[in-house]
Scaffold this motif. Structure first.
Motif, PDB file in Angstrom:
ATOM      1  N   ILE A  13       0.869  -1.168   0.000  1.00  0.00           N
ATOM      2  CA  ILE A  13       0.000   0.000   0.000  1.00  0.00           C
ATOM      3  C   ILE A  13       0.907   1.220   0.000  1.00  0.00           C
ATOM      4  CG2 ILE A  13      -1.910  -1.158   1.165  1.00  0.00           C
ATOM      5  CD1 ILE A  13      -1.094   0.345   3.720  1.00  0.00           C
ATOM      6  N   SER A  14       0.454   2.292  -0.600  1.00  0.00           N
ATOM      7  CA  SER A  14       1.208   3.542  -0.620  1.00  0.00           C
ATOM      8  C   SER A  14       0.475   4.575   0.207  1.00  0.00           C
ATOM      9  CB  SER A  14       1.364   4.064  -2.050  1.00  0.00           C
ATOM     10  OG  SER A  14       2.236   3.253  -2.780  1.00  0.00           O
ATOM     11  N   LEU A  15       1.230   5.294   1.000  1.00  0.00           N
ATOM     12  CA  LEU A  15       0.668   6.327   1.855  1.00  0.00           C
ATOM     13  C   LEU A  15       1.451   7.617   1.662  1.00  0.00           C
ATOM     14  CD1 LEU A  15       0.352   4.195   5.113  1.00  0.00           C
ATOM     15  CD2 LEU A  15      -1.463   4.737   3.488  1.00  0.00           C
ATOM     16  N   VAL A  16       0.748   8.707   1.440  1.00  0.00           N
ATOM     17  CA  VAL A  16       1.379  10.016   1.317  1.00  0.00           C
ATOM     18  C   VAL A  16       1.555  10.583   2.722  1.00  0.00           C
ATOM     19  CG1 VAL A  16       1.151  12.344   0.363  1.00  0.00           C
ATOM     20  CG2 VAL A  16       0.377  10.362  -0.969  1.00  0.00           C
ATOM     21  N   CYS A  17       2.728  11.130   2.998  1.00  0.00           N
ATOM     22  CA  CYS A  17       3.091  11.591   4.343  1.00  0.00           C
ATOM     23  C   CYS A  17       3.442  13.075   4.358  1.00  0.00           C
ATOM     24  CB  CYS A  17       4.329  10.839   4.842  1.00  0.00           C
ATOM     25  SG  CYS A  17       4.232   9.077   4.660  1.00  0.00           S
ATOM     26  N   ALA A  18       3.059  13.742   5.421  1.00  0.00           N
ATOM     27  CA  ALA A  18       3.483  15.126   5.615  1.00  0.00           C
ATOM     28  C   ALA A  18       4.964  15.167   5.970  1.00  0.00           C
ATOM     29  CB  ALA A  18       2.651  15.792   6.704  1.00  0.00           C
ATOM     30  N   SER A  19       5.399  14.205   6.779  1.00  0.00           N
ATOM     31  CA  SER A  19       6.808  14.103   7.168  1.00  0.00           C
ATOM     32  C   SER A  19       7.255  12.656   6.970  1.00  0.00           C
ATOM     33  CB  SER A  19       7.010  14.512   8.626  1.00  0.00           C
ATOM     34  OG  SER A  19       8.309  14.136   9.059  1.00  0.00           O
TER      35      SER A  19
END
Length: 167
Positions: A13-19
């Motif tokens: 799974i791919s997750l976009v992160c702020a940090s």
């Protein structure tokens, strides 16, 4: 069972992160994932992690300030779920790490599943459960599974499960 695309398994799974750094720290130190090598041809900031037979690809957001704000923990929201051996041990560890969580319990025919829900640094819901307690029963076939077992179709287990499920 129908498999029109000839799929074998869930890969990642791919997750976009702020940090990216905070998310890597969370997935490594809280959930036990290990960093793995990413292809050098990827020309954006990210990290690949692996454990439990699944990959998590973390992607640094191009607009971290525009990321959605964390909402209250809602077990009915999108989430990824991990099977555990002891929800009591997980709950104790979450308390030690001072991670806010919500408990829930599901019951089916006298069988209980305990669940713990919490957020990653970007608000992605994580569930930890003993979900294997309740078998996966396909609605269209007579095969039975348990959600994290690869050796699923054990005849004695099928009979045992069929006796528990009212027809």
């Amino acid at each position: 069972m129908s498999n029109p695309l000839q799929l074998k398994s869930l890969n990642h799974i791919s997750l976009v992160c702020a940090s990216l750094e905070k998310s890597v720290e969370f997935y490594v130190n809280v959930l036990g994932f290990s960093p793995v090598k990413r292809p050098t041809s990827l020309d954006f900031n990210g990290a690949w992690l692996f454990n439990y037979g699944i990959g998590i690809h973390l992607l640094q957001s191009e607009e971290p300030r525009g990321m959605p704000k964390t909402t209250p923990i809602n077990p009915k929201d999108n989430h990824i779920s991990f099977q555990c051996e002891s929800t009591a041990a997980v709950e104790k560890r979450l308390q030690q790490m001072e991670i806010e969580y919500v408990k829930s319990r599901v019951e089916e025919s006298g069988i209980y599943v305990d669940q713990l829900f919490f957020h990653d640094p970007d608000g992605m819901m994580i569930e930890i459960c003993n979900c294997d307690n309740i078998p996966m029963v396909p609605l269209s076939e007579d095969k039975l599974w348990s959600c994290s077992r690869f050796n699923c179709n054990i005849p004695n287990r099928q009979r045992q499960i069929q006796q528990m499920i009212p027809m």
